[in-house]
Design a protein around this motif. Sequence first.
Motif, mmCIF file in Angstrom:
data_model
loop_
_atom_site.group_PDB
_atom_site.id
_atom_site.type_symbol
_atom_site.label_atom_id
_atom_site.label_comp_id
_atom_site.label_asym_id
_atom_site.label_seq_id
_atom_site.Cartn_x
_atom_site.Cartn_y
_atom_site.Cartn_z
ATOM 1 N N PRO A 87 -3.360 -8.080 7.359
ATOM 2 C CA PRO A 87 -4.768 -7.657 7.246
ATOM 3 C C PRO A 87 -4.991 -6.111 7.660
ATOM 4 O O PRO A 87 -5.613 -5.517 7.257
ATOM 5 C CB PRO A 87 -5.424 -8.627 8.307
ATOM 6 C CG PRO A 87 -4.473 -9.650 8.510
ATOM 7 C CD PRO A 87 -2.936 -9.336 8.106
ATOM 8 N N GLU A 88 -4.087 -5.763 8.566
ATOM 9 C CA GLU A 88 -4.523 -4.157 8.993
ATOM 10 C C GLU A 88 -3.973 -3.311 7.949
ATOM 11 O O GLU A 88 -4.540 -2.311 7.988
ATOM 12 C CB GLU A 88 -3.487 -4.188 10.186
ATOM 13 C CG GLU A 88 -2.129 -4.101 10.385
ATOM 14 C CD GLU A 88 -1.643 -5.498 10.808
ATOM 15 O OE1 GLU A 88 -0.488 -5.465 11.023
ATOM 16 O OE2 GLU A 88 -2.259 -6.530 10.580
ATOM 17 N N TRP A 89 -3.057 -3.523 7.125
ATOM 18 C CA TRP A 89 -2.799 -2.736 5.999
ATOM 19 C C TRP A 89 -3.466 -2.920 4.579
ATOM 20 O O TRP A 89 -3.726 -2.175 3.877
ATOM 21 C CB TRP A 89 -1.352 -2.811 5.425
ATOM 22 C CG TRP A 89 -0.383 -2.461 6.704
ATOM 23 C CD1 TRP A 89 -1.040 -1.329 7.759
ATOM 24 C CD2 TRP A 89 1.031 -2.459 7.108
ATOM 25 N NE1 TRP A 89 0.152 -1.154 8.560
ATOM 26 C CE2 TRP A 89 1.416 -1.978 8.073
ATOM 27 C CE3 TRP A 89 1.876 -3.303 6.497
ATOM 28 C CZ2 TRP A 89 2.505 -1.971 8.738
ATOM 29 C CZ3 TRP A 89 3.540 -3.190 6.886
ATOM 30 C CH2 TRP A 89 3.755 -2.715 7.899
ATOM 31 N N ALA A 90 -3.875 -4.419 4.406
ATOM 32 C CA ALA A 90 -4.499 -4.698 3.126
ATOM 33 C C ALA A 90 -5.781 -4.039 2.871
ATOM 34 O O ALA A 90 -6.256 -3.900 1.893
ATOM 35 C CB ALA A 90 -4.444 -6.312 3.011
ATOM 36 N N GLN A 91 -6.568 -3.653 4.089
ATOM 37 C CA GLN A 91 -7.632 -3.107 4.016
ATOM 38 C C GLN A 91 -7.832 -1.849 3.591
ATOM 39 O O GLN A 91 -8.844 -0.722 3.599
ATOM 40 C CB GLN A 91 -8.583 -3.557 5.128
ATOM 41 C CG GLN A 91 -8.791 -4.966 5.478
ATOM 42 C CD GLN A 91 -9.342 -5.645 4.078
ATOM 43 O OE1 GLN A 91 -10.494 -5.106 3.509
ATOM 44 N NE2 GLN A 91 -8.800 -6.804 3.830
ATOM 45 N N LEU A 92 -6.623 -0.882 3.920
ATOM 46 C CA LEU A 92 -6.509 0.526 3.842
ATOM 47 C C LEU A 92 -6.345 0.910 2.481
ATOM 48 O O LEU A 92 -5.884 0.233 1.555
ATOM 49 C CB LEU A 92 -5.228 0.967 4.810
ATOM 50 C CG LEU A 92 -5.610 0.658 6.100
ATOM 51 C CD1 LEU A 92 -4.293 0.933 6.854
ATOM 52 C CD2 LEU A 92 -6.709 1.167 6.856
ATOM 53 N N SER A 93 -6.643 2.306 2.167
ATOM 54 C CA SER A 93 -6.348 2.767 0.810
ATOM 55 C C SER A 93 -4.668 2.983 0.903
ATOM 56 O O SER A 93 -4.110 2.786 1.507
ATOM 57 C CB SER A 93 -6.943 4.179 0.556
ATOM 58 O OG SER A 93 -6.140 5.016 1.512
ATOM 59 N N PRO A 94 -4.261 2.840 -0.638
ATOM 60 C CA PRO A 94 -2.947 2.983 -0.554
ATOM 61 C C PRO A 94 -2.331 4.178 0.257
ATOM 62 O O PRO A 94 -0.953 3.884 0.785
ATOM 63 C CB PRO A 94 -2.722 3.251 -2.154
ATOM 64 C CG PRO A 94 -3.710 2.639 -2.684
ATOM 65 C CD PRO A 94 -4.861 3.076 -2.053
ATOM 66 N N ALA A 95 -2.929 5.392 0.296
ATOM 67 C CA ALA A 95 -2.029 6.462 0.807
ATOM 68 C C ALA A 95 -2.336 6.123 2.387
ATOM 69 O O ALA A 95 -1.354 6.380 3.064
ATOM 70 C CB ALA A 95 -3.029 7.830 0.712
ATOM 71 N N ALA A 96 -3.278 5.596 2.951
ATOM 72 C CA ALA A 96 -3.322 5.280 4.334
ATOM 73 C C ALA A 96 -2.483 4.095 4.637
ATOM 74 O O ALA A 96 -1.780 4.289 5.826
ATOM 75 C CB ALA A 96 -4.708 4.964 4.817
ATOM 76 N N ALA A 97 -2.527 3.119 3.879
ATOM 77 C CA ALA A 97 -1.345 2.271 4.059
ATOM 78 C C ALA A 97 0.036 2.595 3.907
ATOM 79 O O ALA A 97 0.873 2.089 4.985
ATOM 80 C CB ALA A 97 -1.645 0.979 3.266
#
Length: 186
Positions: A87-97
Amino acid sequence: MTSSPSRSDPALKAVFDLAEYLVSGHHIPADSRELLRQALHDSITSGFEVSLYAALGLKTWGGTSALRKVGLSRRDRVLCRLRRKLPEWAQLSPAAAAKAMSASARRYETDRWPREQHKIAGPATQPFSTWWSFLRAGIAVPGERQLSTILKMEIQDGFEFRGRPVILDAKGASDESTTHPRPQSP
């Protein structure tokens, strides 16, 4: 950048389509059937002087081999699934993830991997289980820029064995429990 094999390698896609049919009975698309038919014809009529591998155009001189492309594609799918799963990565943009995932992988490799590399089973929690599996198999985690490109791509064309495990837990068990039975002969 790793591109989707079905777009850049029709012969490789045809081989995977055939394998998918043999494993699960899924339909082989017409373009893959024709490519396989022509390659078999060329190989047979040459008395097998031309290997099926070469007739399909999978034998390359230089560049990235078909086997390496398959491995990179599998790695990319694992990374995309890992992003969607946490969940902490799923909500981020591809660059932020990509930035967060890359930092996590580097921290794991520096801090935990030296202590865990010789264990029979890796960590039980994600993303550490994936990082352990990658490092154990000698698979490099791409850098932030390449990872961002992979996450943007999200491999949307379904080029994979649907019945094959991709993310393993700490005990090496599949994260995906579905398997497809082999088709029965008529």
